[in-house]
Write a protein that holds these residues in place. Structure first.
Motif, mmCIF file in Angstrom:
data_model
loop_
_atom_site.group_PDB
_atom_site.id
_atom_site.type_symbol
_atom_site.label_atom_id
_atom_site.label_comp_id
_atom_site.label_asym_id
_atom_site.label_seq_id
_atom_site.Cartn_x
_atom_site.Cartn_y
_atom_site.Cartn_z
ATOM 1 N N SER A 1 9.033 13.228 7.629
ATOM 2 C CA SER A 1 10.095 12.233 7.569
ATOM 3 C C SER A 1 11.015 12.494 6.384
ATOM 4 O O SER A 1 10.573 12.915 5.315
ATOM 5 C CB SER A 1 9.482 10.834 7.468
ATOM 6 N N LEU B 1 12.517 10.169 4.772
ATOM 7 C CA LEU B 1 12.520 8.992 3.903
ATOM 8 C C LEU B 1 11.882 9.339 2.568
ATOM 9 O O LEU B 1 10.748 9.815 2.494
ATOM 10 C CB LEU B 1 11.737 7.845 4.566
ATOM 11 N N TYR C 1 12.536 7.000 -0.433
ATOM 12 C CA TYR C 1 12.295 5.774 -1.202
ATOM 13 C C TYR C 1 12.668 4.575 -0.342
ATOM 14 O O TYR C 1 13.702 4.586 0.331
ATOM 15 C CB TYR C 1 13.129 5.788 -2.493
ATOM 16 N N ARG C 2 11.811 3.561 -0.361
ATOM 17 C CA ARG C 2 12.086 2.340 0.371
ATOM 18 C C ARG C 2 12.227 1.194 -0.637
ATOM 19 O O ARG C 2 11.301 0.938 -1.427
ATOM 20 C CB ARG C 2 10.955 2.024 1.348
ATOM 21 N N LYS C 3 13.394 0.487 -0.643
ATOM 22 C CA LYS C 3 13.627 -0.609 -1.574
ATOM 23 C C LYS C 3 12.821 -1.834 -1.162
ATOM 24 O O LYS C 3 12.808 -2.231 -0.006
ATOM 25 C CB LYS C 3 15.118 -0.968 -1.599
ATOM 26 N N ARG C 4 12.150 -2.439 -2.117
ATOM 27 C CA ARG C 4 11.286 -3.579 -1.822
ATOM 28 C C ARG C 4 12.125 -4.829 -1.585
ATOM 29 O O ARG C 4 13.101 -5.084 -2.297
ATOM 30 C CB ARG C 4 10.324 -3.805 -2.980
ATOM 31 N N ASP C 5 11.748 -5.642 -0.614
ATOM 32 C CA ASP C 5 12.476 -6.873 -0.274
ATOM 33 C C ASP C 5 12.101 -7.957 -1.273
ATOM 34 O O ASP C 5 10.992 -8.483 -1.283
ATOM 35 C CB ASP C 5 12.121 -7.334 1.138
#
Length: 488
Positions: free
Chosen positions: A472, A474, A476-480
């Protein structure tokens, strides 16, 4: 061949005449003894059985048969043996001994299938068009297949450093062939040529069986992993090209002159040029000692410097690595120059002996006019071969390909041009091709010396390479943050 160097050093360190003779004898045994044994065996059989009493047609048919058996069996094996040798060496280094028998069986199939088809087509043509008897043609085919098996199995015993055993097998095989020829000729009353050819076939078969038994004794387990062997032919295609064009280059000048005006065609099948082929044989033996000199000197002296450099790379400081590299290439240059000096002296002496004595045995006229230029060509050729082996030492496969391609094509076109010249210049194609190959190999060795650090330290990979689905993208995923507050 590190074990060879150690053993030779132990022999020569005694510094006596007996030690020098023992070292020279051992050097011959591990290099050219099989070739000498086969030649001497054939000559001895011919002398005892009265080969010279045969008609011209029978003598020439037997000589062409032996010539074609050796040349084309070697050409068939040369396509695959370098890659198979590389595969076995990697298996031994990684201690995957159970994978060696699958490699042996796969290589056996790869050599025998095209070799058998090529030999069958030629033998059928020889019988139906040339009119040669079925039994004689069948013996030719069997000798050819047995020689393929012999050349092929030698690869594995050479990797196991069993050079003495190879020579012993050839000695026993040719001794058995000599005895069989006597039995067939004087007890069974067979024809001389059929007795000799049958005996040679039996001798080659015995050598192949002994070699196969030795391979089976070394490697007992079989993993049945055949697919990785085929993958090596794709990965190491450079070795296929290098080995095949080198072997072709050894004979391409003969093939060219087989098409000339002085060629002869026997039973509408065998094409040869007797004066040129005989001069080639004399020139080859004039410089054959170069093989012994190179292997013994390189394994006694250069290998230690190569080993010291490798150990410095693994655990030494930068200064130690640089000093070891300088000593290694200084030794390399010294060994090449020593080979040139010693072999030049030997070649000149042998050449003078041939010029003086061979005319008394019927070698005169055209043969002796062609011989000098070919002798010079083979002198340079063996120097090129030494440099080619050094390129293998440093894994410069690109340089090896450039060397053999330059050697092959310049020898080919030079020989085509030489056919227009006088007989004394017939070998100029081999001289030009060998000199071109030597020049390319020497320049590549100098290039390796300048770029050795890049070759050693910049060939690896940070990540393991493998065939798998693309990962993948992806990162980094920003935290909600709102969900975080709700939970709290």
């Amino acid at each position: 061949m590190a074990g060879v160097g150690v053993r030779l050093n132990r022999i020569f360190e005694k510094k006596s005449i007996a030690a020098d003779i023992a070292g020279f004898t051992y050097s011959i045994i591990i290099t050219i003894a099989p070739t000498l044994v086969v030649i001497l065996g054939i000559l001895l059989m011919g002398w005892v059985l009265g080969f010279d009493k045969l008609s011209y047609l029978e003598r020439e048919l037997f000589s062409c048969t032996v010539l074609y058996v050796f040349i084309f069996s070697l050409l068939v094996v040369s396509v695959f043996n370098a890659v198979l040798s590389k595969y076995v060496q990697d298996d031994i280094y990684e201690e995957r001994y159970q994978d060696i028998l699958p490699c042996y069986y796969m290589g056996l199939i790869l050599n025998l299938v095209p070799g058998s088809i090529l030999g069958a087509v030629f033998c059928l043509w020889e019988h139906f068009v040339g009119g040669v008897g079925v039994f004689y043609v069948f013996l030719e085919f069997c000798a050819y297949i047995c020689m393929i098996l012999v050349f092929y199995s030698m690869i594995y015993l050479s990797i196991c450093k069993d050079y003495e055993k190879i020579s012993l097998f050839f000695f026993l095989g040719m001794a058995a062939a000599f005895v069989i020829s006597l039995v067939l000729r004087f007890l069974c009353r067979w024809d001389i040529s059929k007795s000799m050819l049958t005996a040679l076939t039996a001798g080659f078969f015995l050598i192949a069986v002994m070699e196969f038994a030795a391979v089976k004794r070394y490697f007992l387990k079989n993993s049945n992993r055949y697919k990785p062997v085929l993958g090596y032919f794709v990965r190491w295609w450079h070795l296929i090209v290098t080995n095949f064009f080198y072997v072709c280059g050894l004979y391409v000048h003969n093939f060219v002159f087989w098409t000339g005006d002085s060629r002869r065609v026997l039973v509408k099948s065998f094409v040869f040029n007797q004066p040129y082929d005989m001069a080639t044989c004399l020139a080859l033996f004039t410089n054959l000692s170069a093989t012994v000199i190179f292997i013994t000197h390189m394994e006694m002296h250069f290998f230690e410097k190569y080993k010291a450099y490798s150990e410095a790379v693994i655990g030494g400081k930068k200064a130690d690595i640089e000093n070891a590299k300088k000593r290694m290439f200084r030794q390399l240059g010294n060994e090449l120059m020593n080979l040139v000096r010693v072999q030049f002296i030997i070649s000149v002496v042998v050449y003078l002996l041939c010029v003086v004595f061979l005319p008394q045995f019927g070698f005169a006229g055209t043969v002796m006019r062609i011989y000098p230029c070919l002798a010079a060509g083979y002198f340079i050729l063996f120097l090129m071969y030494a440099a080619l082996l050094l390129l293998y030492y440093f894994s410069d496969l690109k340089g090896a390909i450039m060397t053999v391609l330059g050697f092959f094509f310049l020898t080919l076109f030079g020989s085509i041009y030489a056919m227009r010249l006088t007989e004394i210049w017939y070998g100029i194609g081999l001289v030009a091709g060998s000199f071109a190959g030597w020049t390319i190999a020497y320049m590549r060795l100098r290039w390796v010396e300048r770029n050795l650090d890049t070759h050693i330290f910049c060939q690896g990979f940070i990540l393991k390479q493998e065939n798998s689905p693309k990962p993948s993208g992806l990162v980094y995923r920003k935290r909600d943050e709102s969900r975080k507050e709700a939970v709290e």
